[in-house]
Each structure stands twice: as C-alpha cells, then as structure tokens.
Design a protein around this motif. Structure first.
Motif, PDB file in Angstrom:
ATOM      1  N   HIS A  98       0.825  -1.224   0.000  1.00 49.27           N
ATOM      2  CA  HIS A  98       0.000   0.000   0.000  1.00 49.27           C
ATOM      3  C   HIS A  98       0.851   1.261   0.000  1.00 49.27           C
ATOM      4  CE1 HIS A  98      -3.522  -2.458   1.786  1.00 49.27           C
ATOM      5  NE2 HIS A  98      -3.717  -2.245   0.507  1.00 49.27           N
ATOM      6  N   THR A  99       1.955   1.227   0.742  1.00 51.87           N
ATOM      7  CA  THR A  99       2.744   2.468   0.836  1.00 51.87           C
ATOM      8  C   THR A  99       3.531   2.709  -0.450  1.00 51.87           C
ATOM      9  OG1 THR A  99       4.437   1.276   2.076  1.00 51.87           O
ATOM     10  CG2 THR A  99       2.909   2.576   3.357  1.00 51.87           C
ATOM     11  N   ASP A 100       3.971   1.650  -1.107  1.00 45.57           N
ATOM     12  CA  ASP A 100       4.680   1.841  -2.376  1.00 45.57           C
ATOM     13  C   ASP A 100       3.710   2.392  -3.432  1.00 45.57           C
ATOM     14  OD1 ASP A 100       7.124   1.693  -3.783  1.00 45.57           O
ATOM     15  OD2 ASP A 100       6.444  -0.092  -4.832  1.00 45.57           O
ATOM     16  N   HIS A 101       2.494   1.880  -3.420  1.00 53.64           N
ATOM     17  CA  HIS A 101       1.437   2.397  -4.298  1.00 53.64           C
ATOM     18  C   HIS A 101       1.197   3.886  -3.971  1.00 53.64           C
ATOM     19  CE1 HIS A 101      -3.253   1.966  -5.166  1.00 53.64           C
ATOM     20  NE2 HIS A 101      -2.806   3.149  -5.510  1.00 53.64           N
ATOM     21  N   GLY A 102       1.053   4.181  -2.677  1.00 55.76           N
ATOM     22  CA  GLY A 102       0.788   5.573  -2.265  1.00 55.76           C
ATOM     23  C   GLY A 102       1.920   6.508  -2.648  1.00 55.76           C
ATOM     24  N   MET A 103       3.145   6.007  -2.514  1.00 53.96           N
ATOM     25  CA  MET A 103       4.297   6.856  -2.833  1.00 53.96           C
ATOM     26  C   MET A 103       4.332   7.162  -4.346  1.00 53.96           C
ATOM     27  SD  MET A 103       7.987   6.582  -1.195  1.00 53.96           S
ATOM     28  CE  MET A 103       9.185   7.875  -1.423  1.00 53.96           C
ATOM     29  N   ALA A 104       3.946   6.174  -5.149  1.00 55.33           N
ATOM     30  CA  ALA A 104       3.891   6.408  -6.604  1.00 55.33           C
ATOM     31  C   ALA A 104       2.855   7.488  -6.917  1.00 55.33           C
ATOM     32  CB  ALA A 104       3.547   5.110  -7.330  1.00 55.33           C
ATOM     33  N   MET A 105       1.731   7.461  -6.199  1.00 58.13           N
ATOM     34  CA  MET A 105       0.701   8.491  -6.423  1.00 58.13           C
ATOM     35  C   MET A 105       1.227   9.868  -6.012  1.00 58.13           C
ATOM     36  SD  MET A 105      -1.551   6.721  -7.763  1.00 58.13           S
ATOM     37  CE  MET A 105      -2.544   8.156  -8.080  1.00 58.13           C
ATOM     38  N   LEU A 106       1.984   9.882  -4.906  1.00 61.18           N
ATOM     39  CA  LEU A 106       2.510  11.166  -4.422  1.00 61.18           C
ATOM     40  C   LEU A 106       3.540  11.734  -5.396  1.00 61.18           C
ATOM     41  CD1 LEU A 106       2.214  13.051  -1.966  1.00 61.18           C
ATOM     42  CD2 LEU A 106       4.203  11.922  -0.976  1.00 61.18           C
ATOM     43  N   GLU A 107       4.343  10.849  -5.977  1.00 59.99           N
ATOM     44  CA  GLU A 107       5.333  11.314  -6.969  1.00 59.99           C
ATOM     45  C   GLU A 107       4.638  11.857  -8.215  1.00 59.99           C
ATOM     46  OE1 GLU A 107       9.100   8.503  -5.679  1.00 59.99           O
ATOM     47  OE2 GLU A 107       7.759   7.835  -7.266  1.00 59.99           O
ATOM     48  N   LEU A 108       3.548  11.207  -8.583  1.00 58.96           N
ATOM     49  CA  LEU A 108       2.775  11.710  -9.733  1.00 58.96           C
ATOM     50  C   LEU A 108       2.231  13.109  -9.409  1.00 58.96           C
ATOM     51  CD1 LEU A 108       1.393  11.116 -12.515  1.00 58.96           C
ATOM     52  CD2 LEU A 108      -0.543  10.213 -11.221  1.00 58.96           C
ATOM     53  N   PHE A 109       1.720  13.266  -8.196  1.00 57.84           N
ATOM     54  CA  PHE A 109       1.188  14.557  -7.738  1.00 57.84           C
ATOM     55  C   PHE A 109       2.273  15.635  -7.840  1.00 57.84           C
ATOM     56  CE2 PHE A 109       0.289  17.198  -3.756  1.00 57.84           C
ATOM     57  CZ  PHE A 109      -0.771  17.909  -4.298  1.00 57.84           C
ATOM     58  N   ARG A 110       3.481  15.301  -7.356  1.00 56.71           N
ATOM     59  CA  ARG A 110       4.599  16.252  -7.414  1.00 56.71           C
ATOM     60  C   ARG A 110       4.878  16.664  -8.866  1.00 56.71           C
ATOM     61  NH1 ARG A 110       9.634  13.131  -6.336  1.00 56.71           N
ATOM     62  NH2 ARG A 110       9.152  12.582  -8.493  1.00 56.71           N
ATOM     63  N   ASP A 111       4.903  15.682  -9.750  1.00 56.46           N
ATOM     64  CA  ASP A 111       5.256  16.001 -11.138  1.00 56.46           C
ATOM     65  C   ASP A 111       4.127  16.707 -11.891  1.00 56.46           C
ATOM     66  OD1 ASP A 111       7.729  15.097 -10.579  1.00 56.46           O
ATOM     67  OD2 ASP A 111       7.582  13.212 -11.704  1.00 56.46           O
ATOM     68  N   VAL A 112       2.894  16.522 -11.406  1.00 58.79           N
ATOM     69  CA  VAL A 112       1.787  17.313 -11.978  1.00 58.79           C
ATOM     70  C   VAL A 112       1.948  18.765 -11.530  1.00 58.79           C
ATOM     71  CG1 VAL A 112      -0.720  17.735 -11.866  1.00 58.79           C
ATOM     72  CG2 VAL A 112       0.138  15.421 -12.238  1.00 58.79           C
ATOM     73  N   ILE A 113       2.271  18.958 -10.248  1.00 53.25           N
ATOM     74  CA  ILE A 113       2.413  20.341  -9.732  1.00 53.25           C
ATOM     75  C   ILE A 113       3.562  21.063 -10.439  1.00 53.25           C
ATOM     76  CG2 ILE A 113       2.700  21.805  -7.672  1.00 53.25           C
ATOM     77  CD1 ILE A 113       2.208  19.277  -5.977  1.00 53.25           C
ATOM     78  N   ASN A 114       4.709  20.369 -10.580  1.00 53.96           N
ATOM     79  CA  ASN A 114       5.841  21.086 -11.165  1.00 53.96           C
ATOM     80  C   ASN A 114       5.842  21.076 -12.702  1.00 53.96           C
ATOM     81  OD1 ASN A 114       6.937  18.631 -11.908  1.00 53.96           O
ATOM     82  ND2 ASN A 114       8.236  18.454 -10.090  1.00 53.96           N
TER      83      ASN A 114
END
Ligand code: SF4
Ligand code: MSK
Length: 634
Positions: A98-114
């Motif tokens: 679950h946390t590896d999945h969540g971290m992938a989502m968070l990285e996607l979020f970061r790259d959408v923002i930047n």
C-alpha cells in the motif's frame, strides 16, 4: 486425496453465475483455472496454521499444530515467537504494497504540480485545500501551486521520515492517539517501520510475542493512516473525489461487436490514461475501420473499482473472475499494473489469443509483453495497447461466448457524500449519521471488505454476511472485491433497502440511499477510518474509535494486504472478523493476545469464523456491547 478436477461441482466454487459459466467453458476447452489448482493442491496443514519458520538455514522448523508447546525450533523459538514473526512479516508486506502504491501516487502529484506531467491536472482543488488544512498547512490567500507543493513535502514524510510522527495522525481522535503514544506505536515513516519489522523478525532478534506485536501495530498504522490514506487523498485530488454514479457490472458488460479491453490492477493512472486514449477520435476511427462498433474499456479488481467510482466505467468482476473473463474469448487485450495479478493470466490469455500486457517495471510477468507506462508520457503506452487490441479484434480466431448477465448499482460513496445524503452538507459534519445511530434507526456500522479466494466459494460469504447485517439495521460500508461481490448480487442499488431492517430501511428510503455503500478500492479503506474519526469528532458516540458501535470483516481474504488492513483497524480500536482461514495456531498465547489481550489494553481485537451467519452474529453482538456501554441500547 484431492477430488479429480472434473468432479468438483461448479456450484461449489462460486455463486457468480458468469464465472460459473466460464469455469464450465474452460473445462470444455481444456483450460485449467486457479479454482482447479486450489482443489488439487490442498493447503499445507502446518503452514495454514502459520506454525512453521524458515527464517534461517538451521530450519525450516515445524511446530505440532495439535500440541503447539510440544517442541521449539532449532534456535529455541517458541510457537508464539514463530506465529508473531510470521504475522509481522505479512503486515510488513501488506504495508509495503500500500505504501509503495501511495508513494507512486505522491510522486505523480509532485510532477503534476511542477509541470513535468502534462496529461493530468488537479481535478479537485477543494479537496487539496481540505487535506492541507487538516494538516495545518496555511491556505489563506495562497496560490494553489504553493499549497500543493507544501502538501507534497508534508506528505512525503509519511514514507521517508525516520523520527517523529507521520502527518496524518493529526486526524486521529485525541484519545486514540494518546493510547498509541503510551503504547509507543505512533508510526514514524513507513520505510522505517517496515525496515524495523523485518529486522525484528529475523533469526535471533525479537523473541517476545507481545513486543513483536507492538511493532506489528506500528507498521500497520503506517499503512492505514499513512500510505493508504495518502494514496486515497492524492487520487481524489488528482482524479476527483467520487460521488454516486450508476454503474453496470458483471461479464455481460463485454460486447462482442466492440474492441474489449480489460484493465486490472491497483494504480488509477493506467486506467485514467486508458480512458483518455480510448476517447481519442483517431483511435476510435481505427476501431470502426477494423469493423468494431467502438472501444469498450472495462475495469476489473481494484483499478476498476477506483475508476468506476469516479467515471462510471463498467466493471467485469473481482479477483476470482480475472482468469474466467479471458475464457469468454471476447477480451481483445488485458492490461495490468500492480498487485493481485495472477501469473497464470498469461497462460490463459495465450490460449484465447488475447494480448496480455504488463505496464509497470515493478510487476513484470515472464513471457508477457511489457509496455512501460511512463507517467511523463502515459498516452504513449496506452495508445499502443489500444492499437494491439484493435488488431486482435480484427483477427479474432476463437469463438466468443459472453455471459449475458449485467447488473446496475450505485457506487462512489466518499465519506463526504455519505454525510451529504444523510442530510448534512457535502463537506460538513457527520451529525445526521450519529443521530440515526443514537436514535437506534441505524444499529451500527460495519466495514465488509477484502478479497475473494478460490478456497472459499466465490462471493458467498460476502453476500450472506452483508444480507444478515443490513437485516439487523447495520449500515454496511464496502471496498475492494467484496464491493463487487455485492454489486453482482444486485444489492448496491436503493432497492436493497427492501432487505434491510425497519430502522435502516426507513433511513435509506427517506434519503434514497442504498444500505450498502461502496467506497472504492482496497487502498480506500482509509475512507472508513476517516468516516469513523468524524463520528467520534461529532460527538455522542464516545471519545475514541474503540467506543464506536462498529465492526469490520474480510470474509474471503487472501492477500497479505488484507492482514495489514485488518491489523490497522484493530490497532485503531475496531473489532475485526476474518473468514475462511486465519494464520494462527489454536490454543497459543499469541492467539489469546490478538483475540482478547489487545482489547484489554484499549485496542480493538481479532476474531475468526468460517460461517457468514456466525460472522454477522459476532459483529452484531460487538455493536450491541458498544451501544450498551454508550447508554444508547434502547
Ligand atoms: Fe528454525 Fe529458529 Fe531458524 Fe526459524 S529461526 S528456521 S525456528 S532455527
Ligand atoms: S484487488 S487485495 S483481491 S480486495 Fe484490491 Fe481484491 Fe483483495 Fe486484491
């Protein structure tokens, strides 16, 4: 001796009519499915009770499950040490998923923002501000991008922080958090907790089952209040917070005259990108030119649940149906990302000439075509998959047989929407739910979640348990493959209120909601934690999660993720019943500790039953006990 495969009655394997039809067809076609192997290969009687250890080469060591204290391992490890270590490693694996999945989502979020990812954007800015506010990030007069970047940095601590408390504990009811602090189980960061769990369960480290359980709780909480919760919130921010939508489910959603593409797995990005590509006019025209009436995108398992709740996409079935759906011969491509993807899908897909495509570097399958989904150019991957599917449609070699059944139901109940339906505001307090529990119309709340398992008749326990709960006025929240079991049984529409007890039926009829509310994928169990915390915050139902008239159940679980989920609910204060099997040796101290001792320390507790009626009885008895303690048992 196992029965010969052909003698196992299909009716004993599943109550899903479409899956039953496809098991029969697979047998006619000479194709073996996992149901057949589960019968042919009986579970190991010692491993089933978790009474063996292979943590070093002095073993493997096997305990006597009928007399567990008769012997110890070569190193001297007792059965309690062995059981606790095995359980801890299951929780570590589930939490890692679950946390590896969540971290992938968070990285996607970061790259959408930047701005590095251009194919997605922030769809629900209001949710972004809400999550930021809940974590005490200033939002007043600030640009969305600024708040989003602060949120990213704050949430990154969920995974990487080596000391201190994870950010989401700010949402935990005060008294529950105090208990965690006293017990020393507030998670630091998921990586740290998983690492420590693996270390402590190695040969010659932690050999005190109670001390091991402390780290089990800390690790599991890093999942529920960490990795999973971040994943759900970020998915809502990026792809939209679900609200109720009518959806068609079951294998009849496949269409013989269309290019059928199944997306199966867990991370929403693959299916979100597939939706964009499937809407591309050039690809649609290509499908028409190939003689198809269009492209039919269909979800399965948790990817499907995630996206159907947001976009109303049809869903073909749960974990136990992913091989069976290929047997229709109608699937022009099956594409997968991570988790719950049986290796055997490749062999079954080959038999029916279906392209089987992996898309994530973390989850390749030997022999399968791999088209890497790069989040910076996701459509590159998804367009290629659709082109492959169109070409398979054009050259379909085998006859197609699609079960006719489809069922409509309502899905996509975020906790925000549950409150809104009950008469509150969309993003307001949970007062109406609490009022209906206090006045007794709703007896309590149950989470019925989790997988299906070929060692247990598919969907049967989910459906029977939920029917029994709603008949007794218990409102049911659902996620994962369980949600799809009830959807296929036709119980996710408002009509299901006819099966509910008089109090629950009255509430459902007044507000026009079903008594069974589907919240999404297995990672979205965190929505249940948030809903429960809101119930405590509003008041009238005690001052910690353990006071609530609530219970959880995974009647047909199979994945280590389910054990991690079960334990984060137990550590949060919830009574959790698991069905069909449990990794435990009877008559041990560790069993007594999980099934009784933790509750005496202020947490929830585990229970086990093999019979859905008994599961319901246990859960209702617990709900009634909590109502009595709250003085609302009239
Ligand atoms: Fe056996 Fe102990 Fe080694 Fe486990 S750690 S395999 S119980 S010797
Ligand atoms: S897919 S973990 S079988 S719920 Fe999430 Fe279903 Fe269980 Fe996988």
């Amino acid at each position: 001796m196992a029965k010969p495969l052909e003698l196992v009655n299909v009716e004993d394997l599943t109550i899903c009519d479409s899956t039953a039809q496809m098991i029969t067809k697979a047998r006619e076609d000479g194709v073996e499915l996992f149901f057949d192997r589960a019968n042919a290969m009986k579970a190991c009687p010692i491993g089933e009770k978790s009474a063996c250890c292979k943590h070093c080469s002095m073993g493997p060591c096997r305990m006597n499950v009928n007399s567990p204290y008769d012997r110890v391992g070569v190193c001297g490890a007792t059965v309690d040490t062995i059981l606790a270590r095995n359980f801890g490693r299951m929780v570590a694996a589930g939490t890692a998923a679950h946390t590896d999945h969540g971290m992938a989502m968070l990285e996607l979020f970061r790259d959408v923002i930047n701005g590095k990812v251009k194919d997605f954007a922030i769809k629900d800015p209001m949710k972004l501000y809400e999550v930021a506010t809940s974590l005490e990030i200033p939002t007043e007069g600030r640009e969305l991008k600024e708040v989003a970047m602060d949120l990213y940095h704050e949430l990154e601590r969920t995974y990487t922080q080596v000391d201190g408390e994870i950010p989401m504990v700010k949402r935990v009811p005060k008294k529950t958090l105090e208990l965690w602090r006293q017990a020393g189980i507030v998670p630091r960061g998921a990586m740290r907790e998983i690492m420590e769990m693996m270390h402590r369960t190695a040969i010659g480290v932690d050999q005190d089952y109670k001390n091991i359980t402390q780290q089990i709780s800390r690790t599991a909480l890093a999942d529920g209040w960490g990795g999973s919760m971040v994943s759900t919130d970020i998915s809502d921010i990026l792809f939209g917070t679900p609200s109720p939508v009518e959806i068609e489910v079951d294998m009849g959603v496949l269409k013989e005259d269309r290019v059928n593409i199944i997306v199966h797995g867990h991370e929403p990005i693959l299916l979100e990108a597939m939706m964009i590509s499937a809407a591309d006019p050039a690809l649609k025209q290509m499908a028409v030119d190939a003689g198809a009436k269009g492209i039919n995108l269909v979800g399965m398992c948790c990817s499907g649940l995630d996206v159907m709740s947001r976009h109303g996409l049809p869903h073909a079935g749960n974990f136990s149906s992913t091989e069976a759906v290929l047997v229709t011969g109608a699937v022009d491509a099956m594409t997968v990302d991570i988790q719950c993807i049986k290796q055997d899908l490749k062999r079954v897909a080959d038999f029916y000439d279906t392209p089987f495509i992996t898309t994530n570097y973390r989850a390749k399958i030997e022999g399968a075509l791999h088209i890497q989904l790069d989040e910076h150019d996701p459509l590159g991957c998804t367009e290629e998959i659709i082109i492959k599917a169109i070409s398979r449609f054009k050259t379909r070699k085998k006859p197609v047989r699609i079960p006719r059944k489809t069922v409509k139901g309502v899905h996509g109940f975020s906790y925000e929407y549950i409150n809104y339906m009950l008469g509150g505001s969309f993003r307001g307090s949970f007062t109406p739910l609490n009022d209906n529990i206090i006045n007794g119309r709703i007896r309590g709340v149950a989470g019925v979640v989790g997988c299906t398992n070929p060692r247990s008749k598919q969907d049967y326990s989910h459906v029977e348990l939920v029917k029994e709960l709603i008949r007794n006025d218990v409102l049911v929240l659902q996620t994962g493959c369980s949600q799809m079991a009830l959807a296929k049984a036709g119980l996710t529409g408002p009509g299901a209120a006819a099966l509910a007890g008089p109090g629950l039926a009255e509430v459902c009829e007044t507000v026009g909601m079903p008594p069974i509310l589907g919240l999404g994928a297995c990672v979205d169990n965190s929505r249940i934690l948030i809903a429960a915390s809101e119930m405590v915050r509003v008041g009238g139902l005690g001052d910690c999660l353990a006071d609530l008239p609530a219970a959880g159940c995974a009647p047909e679980w199979m994945s280590e993720k389910a054990i991690a989920i079960g334990h984060y609910f137990v550590a949060s204060g919830v009574y959790v019943v698991f069905g069909h099997t449990f990794p435990m040796t009877k008559g041990t101290q560790f069993e007594k500790y999980l099934f009784e001792g933790l509750e005496n320390e202020g947490f929830g507790k585990w229970a086990f039953s093999d019979d859905p009626k008994e599961m319901a009885r246990l859960m209702i008895a617990h709900i009634d006990e909590k109502r009595a303690a709250l003085g609302i048992d009239k």
